[in-house]
Write a protein that holds these residues in place. Structure first.
Motif: not given
Length: 116
Positions: A27-39, A46-47, A56-60
């Motif tokens: 059940m995926i909303s079209r207004i979801s935000t998707m991202g990548w994190y790492r540990q 961390e993002l 719109y994108m943002n980066y570490a």
């Protein structure tokens, strides 16, 4: 419910490239935000980068100019193109989906190792 499956990790030499993929299902909303994190071992998660439903994108700061995040809404997939990799980029990379209706979902992670 939402399921996330990452792929594309592996071993690469310094200066090399990898492309991570994360496919979302359920059940995926079209207004979801998707991202990548790492540990990395002994460190907090961390993002790395995220992309909103409007594109719109943002980066570490530590990946600016090297990594590119993108998404294909038709395939419910988010990508992370990683270039000029450094040993300090070694970590488990996790995909995250944030739905305004149902909250956060995480993938199982994919290992990235940068070593000669």
């Amino acid at each position: 419910q939402v399921q996330l499956v990452e792929s594309g990790g592996g071993l690469v030499q310094p200066g090399g490239s990898l492309r991570l993929s994360c496919v979302a299902s359920g059940m995926i909303s079209r207004i979801s935000t998707m991202g990548w994190y790492r540990q990395a071992p002994g460190k907090e998660r961390e993002l790395v980068a995220r992309i909103f439903s409007d594109g719109y994108m943002n980066y570490a700061d530590f990946v600016k100019g090297r990594f590119i995040i993108s998404r294909d809404n038709g395939k419910n997939t988010v990508y992370l193109q990683m270039n000029s990799l450094k040993p300090e980029d070694s970590a488990v990379y996790y995909c995250k989906l944030t739905s305004p209706q149902s909250g956060d979902y995480w993938g199982q992670g994919t290992q990235v190792t940068v070593s000669s």
